[in-house]
Motif scaffolding. Structure first.
Motif, mmCIF file in Angstrom:
data_model
loop_
_atom_site.group_PDB
_atom_site.id
_atom_site.type_symbol
_atom_site.label_atom_id
_atom_site.label_comp_id
_atom_site.label_asym_id
_atom_site.label_seq_id
_atom_site.Cartn_x
_atom_site.Cartn_y
_atom_site.Cartn_z
ATOM 1 N N HIS A 1 -6.367 -4.010 -7.825
ATOM 2 C CA HIS A 1 -6.901 -2.907 -8.624
ATOM 3 C C HIS A 1 -8.405 -3.014 -8.863
ATOM 4 C CE1 HIS A 1 -2.755 -1.727 -10.498
ATOM 5 N NE2 HIS A 1 -2.766 -1.705 -9.188
ATOM 6 N N ASN A 2 -8.917 -4.233 -9.017
ATOM 7 C CA ASN A 2 -10.320 -4.398 -9.370
ATOM 8 C C ASN A 2 -11.236 -4.683 -8.182
ATOM 9 O OD1 ASN A 2 -10.508 -4.523 -12.575
ATOM 10 N ND2 ASN A 2 -8.622 -5.533 -11.948
ATOM 11 N N PHE A 3 -10.666 -5.198 -7.087
ATOM 12 C CA PHE A 3 -11.497 -5.542 -5.936
ATOM 13 C C PHE A 3 -10.998 -4.929 -4.637
ATOM 14 C CE2 PHE A 3 -11.894 -8.875 -9.108
ATOM 15 C CZ PHE A 3 -13.263 -8.949 -9.255
ATOM 16 N N SER A 4 -9.931 -4.123 -4.727
ATOM 17 C CA SER A 4 -9.374 -3.420 -3.560
ATOM 18 C C SER A 4 -8.980 -4.365 -2.429
ATOM 19 C CB SER A 4 -10.381 -2.379 -3.041
ATOM 20 O OG SER A 4 -10.681 -1.438 -4.042
ATOM 21 N N TYR A 5 -8.495 -5.545 -2.782
ATOM 22 C CA TYR A 5 -8.026 -6.485 -1.771
ATOM 23 C C TYR A 5 -6.703 -5.992 -1.191
ATOM 24 C CZ TYR A 5 -11.347 -10.299 -2.625
ATOM 25 O OH TYR A 5 -12.475 -11.072 -2.703
ATOM 26 N N SER A 6 -6.549 -6.120 0.117
ATOM 27 C CA SER A 6 -5.284 -5.794 0.765
ATOM 28 C C SER A 6 -4.337 -6.987 0.644
ATOM 29 C CB SER A 6 -5.515 -5.467 2.241
ATOM 30 O OG SER A 6 -5.944 -6.630 2.943
ATOM 31 N N ILE A 7 -3.057 -6.765 0.938
ATOM 32 C CA ILE A 7 -2.082 -7.851 0.882
ATOM 33 C C ILE A 7 -2.437 -8.947 1.885
ATOM 34 C CG2 ILE A 7 0.323 -8.469 1.340
ATOM 35 C CD1 ILE A 7 -0.136 -7.142 -1.346
ATOM 36 N N SER A 8 -2.898 -8.559 3.070
ATOM 37 C CA SER A 8 -3.264 -9.560 4.078
ATOM 38 C C SER A 8 -4.445 -10.401 3.604
ATOM 39 C CB SER A 8 -3.596 -8.880 5.409
ATOM 40 O OG SER A 8 -4.692 -7.994 5.278
ATOM 41 N N LYS B 1 -2.089 -8.214 -8.630
ATOM 42 C CA LYS B 1 -2.398 -6.859 -9.097
ATOM 43 C C LYS B 1 -3.869 -6.738 -9.485
ATOM 44 C CE LYS B 1 0.667 -4.690 -11.524
ATOM 45 N NZ LYS B 1 1.569 -4.253 -12.629
ATOM 46 N N TYR B 2 -4.407 -7.792 -10.108
ATOM 47 C CA TYR B 2 -5.808 -7.761 -10.521
ATOM 48 C C TYR B 2 -6.724 -7.670 -9.300
ATOM 49 C CZ TYR B 2 -9.952 -8.683 -13.297
ATOM 50 O OH TYR B 2 -11.172 -8.559 -13.909
ATOM 51 N N LEU B 3 -6.432 -8.452 -8.275
ATOM 52 C CA LEU B 3 -7.240 -8.420 -7.058
ATOM 53 C C LEU B 3 -7.157 -7.062 -6.372
ATOM 54 C CD1 LEU B 3 -6.437 -11.923 -5.497
ATOM 55 C CD2 LEU B 3 -8.542 -11.233 -6.649
#
Length: 226
Positions: free
Chosen positions: A57-64, A53-55
């Motif tokens: 919300h804070n860095f806009s990382y996708s699941i992939s 969740k942190y990745l």
């Protein structure tokens, strides 16, 4: 300690469908099934879900992208502070990281091993467990431009000196913050991330901005007085 789905949902603040999806994608370990219709999850799943969740919300990382991070790195979710340090190393490398061996790295930069070693000895650049990343390549190129222009490295040396002192304080605060505080563990973990990744660069950069403003205002006042 194994926990049921309902407890995992409450602790992680994630929905059942999201948790099941992450299990399917390999981001969470499969639950144990001691009895029919009883699924027990390892309690480290709470930390994994918080980190995902942190990745996001804070860095806009996708699941992939997160899946790639998990596949390419080892995280010890049982050791909170070690987990935070390892996470910082991954995040600081950038989201589209490529990795290079020392030989390839030197060829790309057209520098010799002595120059590279001097960068590392001075604390400007670091060799990581997987070699050198795209971030190190970017840093080395900046250092090359500094050298080409014959600039004094006193500013870089000041960065390194302050960084070492700051790292000691962060280590002490982080260890104390995450030690034996199970009830508020997730809140403290996120706070430490926010302090290091958000608060620190904000304070440093804004002080630079304010110093430039003060310098310019002083110059303007001097011109008006002439």
């Amino acid at each position: 300690m194994p926990i049921k789905m309902k407890e995992l949902m409450a602790l992680s603040e994630e929905s059942k469908s999201t948790i099941l999806y992450y299990v399917k994608e390999g981001l969470l370990p499969e639950p144990s099934k001691p009895k029919p219709n009883v699924h027990l999850y390892d309690d480290t799943c709470v930390q994994i879900l918080k980190f995902i969740k942190y990745l996001q919300h804070n860095f806009s990382y996708s699941i992939s992208e997160i899946k790639h991070i998990f596949d390419s790195n080892h995280f010890d979710f049982d050791d909170s502070f070690e987990m935070m340090v390892r996470s910082l190393e991954v995040i600081s490398g950038g989201r589209d990281n490529l990795w290079y061996s020392k030989e390839t790295f030197l060829k790309l930069l057209s520098i010799d091993e002595v120059t590279l070693q001097s960068y590392q000895d001075k604390g400007y650049l670091f060799e990581r467990s997987k070699g050198y990343s795209s971030k190190e390549l970017e840093i080395a190129e900046i250092l090359g431009r500094v050298g080409d222009l014959g600039l004094d490295c006193c500013l870089l040396d000041t960065y390194v000196s302050y960084a070492k002192d700051l790292a000691k304080s962060e280590n002490e605060v982080g260890s104390a913050l995450l030690k034996n505080n199970e009830e508020s563990h997730n809140t403290r973990y996120k706070l430490l991330f926010d302090l290091v990744l958000t608060m620190k660069p904000y304070i440093f950069n804004m002080h630079t901005v304010e110093a430039h403003k003060a310098h310019n205002n002083k110059g303007n006042k001097h011109e008006k007085s002439l």
